[in-house]
Design a protein around this motif. Structure first.
Motif, PDB file in Angstrom:
ATOM      1  N   ASN A   1      -4.995   9.913  -6.559  1.00  0.00           N
ATOM      2  CA  ASN A   1      -4.423   8.555  -6.559  1.00  0.00           C
ATOM      3  C   ASN A   1      -5.526   7.501  -6.517  1.00  0.00           C
ATOM      4  O   ASN A   1      -5.407   6.431  -7.128  1.00  0.00           O
ATOM      5  CB  ASN A   1      -3.505   8.354  -5.352  1.00  0.00           C
TER       6      ASN A   1
ATOM      7  N   ALA B   1      -6.067   4.501  -9.077  1.00  0.00           N
ATOM      8  CA  ALA B   1      -6.098   3.095  -8.655  1.00  0.00           C
ATOM      9  C   ALA B   1      -7.342   2.396  -9.181  1.00  0.00           C
ATOM     10  O   ALA B   1      -7.283   1.254  -9.663  1.00  0.00           O
ATOM     11  CB  ALA B   1      -6.035   3.004  -7.131  1.00  0.00           C
TER      12      ALA B   1
ATOM     13  N   MET C   1      -3.288  -2.257  -7.512  1.00  0.00           N
ATOM     14  CA  MET C   1      -4.096  -1.071  -7.223  1.00  0.00           C
ATOM     15  C   MET C   1      -3.540  -0.319  -6.017  1.00  0.00           C
ATOM     16  O   MET C   1      -3.527   0.919  -5.989  1.00  0.00           O
ATOM     17  CB  MET C   1      -5.553  -1.481  -6.992  1.00  0.00           C
ATOM     18  N   HIS C   2      -3.069  -1.065  -5.039  1.00  0.00           N
ATOM     19  CA  HIS C   2      -2.479  -0.426  -3.857  1.00  0.00           C
ATOM     20  C   HIS C   2      -1.222   0.355  -4.241  1.00  0.00           C
ATOM     21  O   HIS C   2      -0.991   1.463  -3.726  1.00  0.00           O
ATOM     22  CB  HIS C   2      -2.136  -1.489  -2.815  1.00  0.00           C
TER      23      HIS C   2
ATOM     24  N   VAL D   1      -0.661   1.876  -6.994  1.00  0.00           N
ATOM     25  CA  VAL D   1      -1.103   3.134  -7.617  1.00  0.00           C
ATOM     26  C   VAL D   1      -1.669   4.079  -6.557  1.00  0.00           C
ATOM     27  O   VAL D   1      -1.400   5.282  -6.569  1.00  0.00           O
ATOM     28  CB  VAL D   1      -2.157   2.852  -8.710  1.00  0.00           C
ATOM     29  N   LEU D   2      -2.431   3.518  -5.628  1.00  0.00           N
ATOM     30  CA  LEU D   2      -3.059   4.327  -4.572  1.00  0.00           C
ATOM     31  C   LEU D   2      -2.029   5.090  -3.749  1.00  0.00           C
ATOM     32  O   LEU D   2      -2.255   6.239  -3.353  1.00  0.00           O
ATOM     33  CB  LEU D   2      -3.890   3.417  -3.662  1.00  0.00           C
TER      34      LEU D   2
END
Length: 387
Positions: A112, A116, A138-139, A141-142
């Motif tokens: 992940n 991200a 991005m968070h 996706v993380l």
């Protein structure tokens, strides 16, 4: 310089307990940073080291090749700081075919992180600004799958979090109450865009990292995103053409000092002690990255020379070898697809590489075999041993 508290405490109640949550003052520090001769020299050395790192990628046949490998190394290191135990080889195996035998939760978390980072890079290259919206993307996706996926991916937190301890009442540090998070992040975004910022990019990255960690805007993933933010600032502001400066190994090796200095900034206002530590880390990390790139380049050249020397049908073997320079763990099927060579031709070339001790087969199976460019992996894996 000891400025005193770099924020104020808000007395609030969580779960029936009275707690003190810390709300930081917007950047930049006041009074301004003391840039004495020694600190200025640290800044110059770190900046020069970044310049060397940016230029050494030009020596590589494909800079994206180094970025691919280095990003995955960083993903392993940054996730290790958060307690995961995935290795670089396990991550590459997972990406190859969803990881037989690897600890799934840990490897998914590291995968992940790569996703991200890739998402953020793609957005920047499209011209999207480094902003709170990008950080939230991005968070998302993380935390898109696996551990933490239930903790509001892509959203600033609406509940209180804490660092250390089992609850806010016995925590080591309590970030701002949720009602303050949006305003704190808006101020940080203004600073990232250069408003009221008299400092060069490297110092901006150092200050922004601490501020982000102090705000702790998400329920999970703050540490990983805070470390990514450093690389993205340097890349976004043009100090690095590729985001190749990752401080996770340095922070991992100096973990207690890292956390001590974050605390000192908050409680004493000593930004200079943190800045000295940060700049030393940048210089050290950039030098190591340059050395790693040179070692990989030397390895590729030596092995290519060996192939040309010992193989009469070297052209096919070289084509297969160059795939391994891009992806150090592969299957015959993947190599065949990447090269356009037939399966038997790839199989013969891989046997040649095994005989030359360039690769080894890591499954022990007769079918569905997986091959590793072991010396490449060994160089990249240095320092990624589990905590």
């Amino acid at each position: 310089m000891q400025r005193g508290l770099t924020g104020h405490y808000e007395i609030t109640e969580v779960g029936g307990e009275t707690i003190r949550a810390f709300i930081p003052i917007p950047l930049p520090p006041n009074p301004p940073l003391e840039m004495n001769a020694q600190r200025q020299q640290l800044l110059e050395h770190a900046t020069l080291a970044l310049g060397r790192l940016d230029s050494v990628t030009l020596l590589l046949p494909d800079p994206d090749l180094f970025l691919y490998a280095y990003v995955r190394r960083e993903a392993v290191l940054s996730s290790q700081i958060e307690g995961t135990q995935s290795s670089l080889a396990q991550l590459l195996l997972f990406e190859l075919e969803e990881a037989p035998g690897a600890p799934m939760d840990d490897v998914v978390e590291v995968s992940n992180y790569v996703a991200a980072l890739d998402h953020g890079l793609k957005r920047l290259r499209e011209g999207f600004p480094l902003s709170n919206r990008l950080i939230r993307e991005m968070h998302a996706v993380l935390l898109s799958r696996g551990r933490g996926s239930e903790k509001s991916p892509g959203e600033f937190r609406r509940t209180q979090n804490w660092i250390g301890g089992t609850r806010p009442g016995n925590a080591h540090f309590v970030p701002p109450p949720p009602g303050y998070v949006q305003d704190c992040m808006t101020e940080l975004e203004r600073f990232l865009h250069g408003e009221n910022n008299p400092y060069p990019t490297l110092i901006k990255a150092a200050l922004a990292h601490v501020q982000f960690e102090t705000i702790h805007p998400f329920l999970d993933g703050n540490g990983r995103l805070g470390r990514l933010l450093i690389a993205f600032i340097l890349h976004h502001d043009g100090l690095l053409s590729q985001p190749l400066l990752y401080l996770s190994l340095y922070f991992k090796q100096h973990r207690s000092e890292y956390y001590r200095l974050l605390d000192i900034v908050r409680t004493e206002g000593d930004w200079e002690a943190w800045l000295d530590f940060f700049l030393e880390g940048v210089e050290h990390t950039a030098q190591n990255a340059v050395e790693t790139a040179k070692r990989l380049l030397t390895l590729f050249q030596q092995d290519e020379s060996s192939i040309q020397k010992h193989q009469r049908t070297s052209s096919t073997t070289l084509r297969v070898f160059r795939v391994l320079c891009e992806r150090p763990i592969v299957t015959l099927k993947e190599v065949s697809e990447r090269t356009g060579l037939s399966f038997p031709a790839v199989s013969r070339a891989m046997e040649n590489l095994i005989n030359l001790h360039v690769v080894n087969e890591i499954t022990g199976q007769r079918r569905n075999r997986i091959f590793a460019y072991h010396r490449y992996l060994s160089i990249l894996s240095e320092g990624t041993e589990a905590l």
